[in-house]
Design an enzyme around this catalytic site. Sequence first.
Site, PDB file in Angstrom:
ATOM      1  CG  HIS A  83      -1.820  -1.221   1.259  1.00  0.00           C
ATOM      2  ND1 HIS A  83      -2.419  -1.644   2.414  1.00  0.00           N
ATOM      3  CD2 HIS A  83      -2.161  -2.122   0.304  1.00  0.00           C
ATOM      4  CE1 HIS A  83      -3.100  -2.757   2.167  1.00  0.00           C
ATOM      5  NE2 HIS A  83      -2.948  -3.059   0.894  1.00  0.00           N
ATOM      6  CG  HIS A  94       0.034  -9.453  -2.407  1.00  0.00           C
ATOM      7  ND1 HIS A  94      -0.107  -8.147  -2.807  1.00  0.00           N
ATOM      8  CD2 HIS A  94      -0.751  -9.593  -1.321  1.00  0.00           C
ATOM      9  CE1 HIS A  94      -0.942  -7.524  -1.987  1.00  0.00           C
ATOM     10  NE2 HIS A  94      -1.342  -8.374  -1.079  1.00  0.00           N
ATOM     11  CG  HIS A 123      -7.533  -3.201  -1.421  1.00  0.00           C
ATOM     12  ND1 HIS A 123      -6.992  -2.151  -0.714  1.00  0.00           N
ATOM     13  CD2 HIS A 123      -6.717  -4.259  -1.220  1.00  0.00           C
ATOM     14  CE1 HIS A 123      -5.902  -2.560  -0.096  1.00  0.00           C
ATOM     15  NE2 HIS A 123      -5.710  -3.844  -0.381  1.00  0.00           N
ATOM     16  CG  ASP A 181      -3.440  -5.197  -2.749  1.00  0.00           C
ATOM     17  OD1 ASP A 181      -3.009  -4.347  -1.954  1.00  0.00           O
ATOM     18  OD2 ASP A 181      -4.222  -6.120  -2.410  1.00  0.00           O
TER      19      ASP A 181
END
Length: 320
Positions: free
Chosen positions: A92, A277, A250, A254
Amino acid sequence: MDGLPQTIPLQLAPTIQRTLKSAIGCVGVGLHSGQRVQVQLLPAPVGTGIVFRRTDLGVDIQARFDHVIETRLCTVLGLPDRPDARVGTVEHLMAALAGAGVSNAIVELDGPEVPIHDGSAASALFLIDCAGIVEQTEFAPAIEVLRPVRVENGEAFAELRPFPLAFDMAMSIAFDAAAIGRQALTLRLTPESFRAELARARTFTLASEVSQMRAAGLALGGSLDNAVVVDGAKVLNPAGLRMSDEFVRHKLLDAVGDLALAGAPLRARFVGHRTGHTLNNRLLCALFADEANWRLQPAVEALPRPAATVRPRERVKAVA
Ligand SMILES: [Zn+2]
């Protein structure tokens, strides 16, 4: 540039290297460690990139894709020869720095994890705003993707496609939980679009996963103050969502942070479906595994400068 539609108005990402005008700090709690950590963002010279500095250990870690040592629940940077020296949940803050167009900064921490704050990039962006941003003396190179690169895991995939003029991003997600469902969002990444569309979107989790994570010693700092928690069709946070498609926003946030670990802004089209991720990092590893996949765009003068300014934000197919 032949063959590209000249009618596409552009706003290129910042092409002069930039750093913070002044140092600024804050204190917060790590989402997974639960540990209180003090953070300082410091200006840095041209060519530094983003460097995480563990002041308690005296170790510097360059924020780069090949320093990622873990991606299970967040993106963790580390050094192979110093397994104790790690910095968790960098994504973030990396997104806020990249979104604001900061090329060079030192991030000092006295603990193992970047504070989670409210689960979005809004606090980090606020800190950057308070510090201010200055242009430096050198152009900022960008990484131009020359060939399509794709990584997959089951239905999930992440791709970078050639597009030399900007960084366009498309993300779609699909969750069984009815509160999330199917959502999709497309945007051109600029400081303005990052601030308006992505920065406030909070991290989220399923209620069923919270107890599992706690049992595994994770999410120790997690609460409804720093994550959206979903149980089927319900959002458990009393104030609800900030936007109806906060979840896909979001996921894009990311991806901005994870892909900032390329070390320079990308010129490409990113397409992600149910990525996280792990796939985001595998995508950068695949990109840089073959030198024929990319090149540095050294100077902004090499690019055409269209007269037009900003394309109205491409938005937003909510499929939910
Ligand atoms: Zn996140």
